[in-house]
Design a protein around this motif. Structure first.
Motif, PDB file in Angstrom:
ATOM      1  N   ASP A 110      47.425 -36.834  33.453  1.00  0.00           N
ATOM      2  CA  ASP A 110      47.744 -35.419  33.291  1.00  0.00           C
ATOM      3  C   ASP A 110      47.915 -35.015  31.832  1.00  0.00           C
ATOM      4  O   ASP A 110      47.971 -33.823  31.526  1.00  0.00           O
ATOM      5  N   ARG A 111      48.008 -35.993  30.943  1.00  0.00           N
ATOM      6  CA  ARG A 111      48.120 -35.686  29.517  1.00  0.00           C
ATOM      7  C   ARG A 111      46.727 -35.624  28.893  1.00  0.00           C
ATOM      8  O   ARG A 111      45.874 -36.464  29.169  1.00  0.00           O
ATOM      9  N   SER A 112      46.515 -34.639  28.062  1.00  0.00           N
ATOM     10  CA  SER A 112      45.223 -34.496  27.384  1.00  0.00           C
ATOM     11  C   SER A 112      45.184 -35.394  26.149  1.00  0.00           C
ATOM     12  O   SER A 112      46.166 -35.500  25.405  1.00  0.00           O
ATOM     13  N   LEU A 113      44.057 -36.062  25.953  1.00  0.00           N
ATOM     14  CA  LEU A 113      43.849 -36.898  24.773  1.00  0.00           C
ATOM     15  C   LEU A 113      42.685 -36.350  23.959  1.00  0.00           C
ATOM     16  O   LEU A 113      41.646 -35.979  24.521  1.00  0.00           O
ATOM     17  N   THR A 114      42.852 -36.315  22.663  1.00  0.00           N
ATOM     18  CA  THR A 114      41.775 -35.967  21.747  1.00  0.00           C
ATOM     19  C   THR A 114      41.799 -37.004  20.635  1.00  0.00           C
ATOM     20  O   THR A 114      42.706 -36.999  19.796  1.00  0.00           O
ATOM     21  N   LEU A 115      40.825 -37.903  20.630  1.00  0.00           N
ATOM     22  CA  LEU A 115      40.839 -39.053  19.730  1.00  0.00           C
ATOM     23  C   LEU A 115      39.592 -39.047  18.868  1.00  0.00           C
ATOM     24  O   LEU A 115      38.464 -39.071  19.387  1.00  0.00           O
ATOM     25  N   ARG A 116      39.778 -39.009  17.569  1.00  0.00           N
ATOM     26  CA  ARG A 116      38.641 -38.952  16.641  1.00  0.00           C
ATOM     27  C   ARG A 116      38.101 -40.354  16.378  1.00  0.00           C
ATOM     28  O   ARG A 116      38.847 -41.280  16.075  1.00  0.00           O
ATOM     29  N   LEU A 117      36.778 -40.480  16.492  1.00  0.00           N
ATOM     30  CA  LEU A 117      36.069 -41.718  16.174  1.00  0.00           C
ATOM     31  C   LEU A 117      35.014 -41.390  15.124  1.00  0.00           C
ATOM     32  O   LEU A 117      33.839 -41.193  15.442  1.00  0.00           O
ATOM     33  N   GLY A 118      35.440 -41.291  13.872  1.00  0.00           N
ATOM     34  CA  GLY A 118      34.498 -40.896  12.825  1.00  0.00           C
ATOM     35  C   GLY A 118      34.091 -39.452  13.006  1.00  0.00           C
ATOM     36  O   GLY A 118      34.926 -38.549  13.038  1.00  0.00           O
ATOM     37  N   ASP A 119      32.769 -39.226  13.185  1.00  0.00           N
ATOM     38  CA  ASP A 119      32.265 -37.862  13.334  1.00  0.00           C
ATOM     39  C   ASP A 119      32.134 -37.450  14.801  1.00  0.00           C
ATOM     40  O   ASP A 119      31.525 -36.431  15.111  1.00  0.00           O
ATOM     41  N   VAL A 120      32.724 -38.241  15.709  1.00  0.00           N
ATOM     42  CA  VAL A 120      32.688 -37.950  17.141  1.00  0.00           C
ATOM     43  C   VAL A 120      34.124 -37.897  17.656  1.00  0.00           C
ATOM     44  O   VAL A 120      35.013 -38.562  17.120  1.00  0.00           O
ATOM     45  N   VAL A 121      34.344 -37.076  18.664  1.00  0.00           N
ATOM     46  CA  VAL A 121      35.673 -36.951  19.265  1.00  0.00           C
ATOM     47  C   VAL A 121      35.599 -37.359  20.727  1.00  0.00           C
ATOM     48  O   VAL A 121      34.721 -36.899  21.468  1.00  0.00           O
ATOM     49  N   ARG A 126      42.774 -35.592  32.917  1.00  0.00           N
ATOM     50  CA  ARG A 126      42.727 -35.861  34.347  1.00  0.00           C
ATOM     51  C   ARG A 126      41.778 -37.032  34.621  1.00  0.00           C
ATOM     52  O   ARG A 126      41.949 -38.104  34.051  1.00  0.00           O
ATOM     53  N   ASN A 127      40.780 -36.835  35.435  1.00  0.00           N
ATOM     54  CA  ASN A 127      39.901 -37.954  35.788  1.00  0.00           C
ATOM     55  C   ASN A 127      38.600 -37.970  34.997  1.00  0.00           C
ATOM     56  O   ASN A 127      37.624 -38.584  35.424  1.00  0.00           O
ATOM     57  N   HIS A 128      38.596 -37.301  33.862  1.00  0.00           N
ATOM     58  CA  HIS A 128      37.362 -37.188  33.082  1.00  0.00           C
ATOM     59  C   HIS A 128      37.527 -37.730  31.667  1.00  0.00           C
ATOM     60  O   HIS A 128      38.578 -37.591  31.035  1.00  0.00           O
ATOM     61  N   LEU A 129      36.453 -38.337  31.163  1.00  0.00           N
ATOM     62  CA  LEU A 129      36.302 -38.698  29.752  1.00  0.00           C
ATOM     63  C   LEU A 129      34.990 -38.091  29.279  1.00  0.00           C
ATOM     64  O   LEU A 129      34.010 -38.066  30.016  1.00  0.00           O
ATOM     65  N   TRP A 130      34.977 -37.610  28.017  1.00  0.00           N
ATOM     66  CA  TRP A 130      33.717 -37.115  27.475  1.00  0.00           C
ATOM     67  C   TRP A 130      33.760 -37.165  25.951  1.00  0.00           C
ATOM     68  O   TRP A 130      34.839 -37.206  25.346  1.00  0.00           O
ATOM     69  N   LEU A 131      32.598 -37.195  25.353  1.00  0.00           N
ATOM     70  CA  LEU A 131      32.455 -37.257  23.901  1.00  0.00           C
ATOM     71  C   LEU A 131      31.767 -36.002  23.396  1.00  0.00           C
ATOM     72  O   LEU A 131      30.843 -35.494  24.037  1.00  0.00           O
ATOM     73  N   THR A 132      32.211 -35.502  22.245  1.00  0.00           N
ATOM     74  CA  THR A 132      31.536 -34.381  21.586  1.00  0.00           C
ATOM     75  C   THR A 132      31.474 -34.682  20.094  1.00  0.00           C
ATOM     76  O   THR A 132      32.251 -35.490  19.580  1.00  0.00           O
TER      77      THR A 132
END
Length: 443
Positions: free
Chosen positions: A292-303, A308-314
């Motif tokens: 239920d907690r939102s995560l926003t994790l930077r990996l260089g030039d990608v986040v 919830r039950n989803h992961l995605w990269l932008t």
């Protein structure tokens, strides 16, 4: 020279080079690129490709002007069009060598060639493998350079001399009476590659004469292992679902397969690989943070995003306006990574007549922002976003279309009850259209 020419021809055949192809040689004027240029010039008739040369004037040496003039004269002598691009390099960031490489690639990208050809030889492959291993590369990095690389939507890469020792290139140049330039910076051991080339590799070669061929075989083995890991990652990705990734399925993978899948996704986005500690920390947070907690994790030039039950990269998200944007009714309004589109319809959406009577604007959410949707009570923006499954990281980015300061449409949430179009009347439909890479979460 004949052996070199046939070696180059074998790689061209493997790549399927033929009529209509435009090959751009990165021509420094040194012995390696000189031999490559002349070999390709002699193969034009056999393969019917168009040959171009490109010299980048880095301006780092007092001899740079003379080198450019030499390259232009050498190309005229064999009827190969040559372009010279002057670049200014910064000594910040990843270092001068990386800056020079990036500048060359930017210059080459301005051409209309569909293949870039470089003169990397067997010794360069040895240096690359050793250098990457010293930096702790995985199997993909240790696979070093491939003779033929095809990337959809980008020029292909050809390195037809990877199996040729440099001594053979020097011998071929001398036997053919070719002239070349010597870059004095190649002896400067302050640069890491030059240190390996001048101080370390000669000692290794004296003890292990077959070292370069062995490193070439090792690179091939690493490439084979990297391909198998990519195939495994693709299998896992099909199980997880790529857009978005099903978080529970991803978390059920072993730690090594989770890391392998993450690296695979980053490569697909042409992103630089993060170091091992960063990868480990990102996977730890994804694994142990409550859904239920939102995560926003930077990996260089990608986040990497998790909710919830989803992961995605932008890619790193572009900014959205802080101020209220007055909208005069045009069909498109730029917003963040996309555009808010207004379409004229009949009998659906919002009341066009009502909209035309008021002042239309677009803005981000604000304290107290609330809207009454069809057959529902008035609710605050946060509650509407939660019910729609909009991750917190997305909420401040959503365009809110207002009429006379009151919200009538919120992207990914819906329309206001107060402004709905009557049956059979002129209506307006709003849509936030974004590139696919930003639209990984199911609405």
């Amino acid at each position: 020279m004949a052996i070199v020419i046939e070696t180059v021809a074998d790689v061209l055949a493997r790549a399927g080079i033929g009529p209509g192809d435009r090959l751009l040689v990165g021509y420094s004027g040194g012995v390696d690129s000189t031999v490559l240029l002349h070999a390709l010039a002699q193969l034009r008739g056999r393969f019917s490709f168009e040959l171009l040369a490109h010299h980048v004037h880095h301006g780092l040496s007092p001899n740079a002007d003379a080198w450019s003039a030499h390259c232009e004269a050498a190309c005229r002598a064999i009827a190969v069009p040559c372009t010279v691009t002057r670049v200014a390099l910064s000594r910040t960031g990843e270092g001068l060598e990386a800056a020079a490489r990036a500048a060359r690639h930017r210059a080459w990208a301005a051409s209309e060639a569909n293949w870039w050809v470089t003169a990397h030889h067997q010794g360069d492959q040895t240096e690359t493998v050793l250098f990457r291993l010293l930096r702790g590369a995985g199997v993909a990095g240790a696979a070093a350079m491939a003779p033929v690389v095809c990337v959809p939507g980008q020029p292909g890469r050809l390195r037809p001399l990877l199996d040729v020792p440099r001594a053979c290139l020097v011998e071929a140049a001398r036997a053919s009476g070719l002239g070349w330039v010597e870059d004095e910076s190649n002896t400067d051991t302050r640069y890491s590659r030059n240190f390996l080339r001048q101080e370390i590799l000669p000692h290794l070669r004296s003890r292990f004469p077959g070292m370069d061929a062995a490193f070439g075989r090792a690179a091939s083995h690493f490439a084979e292992a990297a391909q198998m890991l990519d195939e495994l990652a693709q299998i896992d990705l099909e199980q997880c679902g790529e857009r978005p990734i099903a978080r529970p399925v991803f978390l059920a993978l072993s730690p090594s397969r989770k890391a392998n899948l993450l690296r695979h996704l980053l490569r697909k986005m042409s992103s630089r690989m993060p170091d091992e500690s960063m990868t480990t920390e990102v996977l730890r947070q994804v694994t142990h943070t409550h859904a239920d907690r939102s995560l926003t994790l930077r990996l260089g030039d990608v986040v990497l995003h998790a909710y919830r039950n989803h992961l995605w990269l932008t890619p790193s998200l572009p900014s959205v306006p802080d101020a209220v944007e007055r909208w005069s009714g045009e069909s498109l309004l730029t917003w963040g990574e996309g555009e808010v589109c207004m379409k004229r319809v009949v009998g659906m959406g919002l009341d066009a007549a009502l909209i035309e009577q008021g002042v239309l604007s677009v803005r981000r959410r604000w304290p107290g922002c609330a809207m009454r949707m069809r057959n529902r009570p008035l609710k605050a923006f946060k509650q509407l976003a939660q019910e729609a499954g909009v991750p917190p990281v997305e909420r401040d980015r959503l365009p809110v279309v207002c009429l006379d300061g009151q919200p009538i449409w919120i992207a990914r949430i819906g329309e206001s009850q107060q402004a709905l179009c009557p049956a059979g009347q002129a209506g307006v439909v709003f849509e936030w259209v974004r590139p696919d890479i930003y639209c990984d979460v199911i609405d």
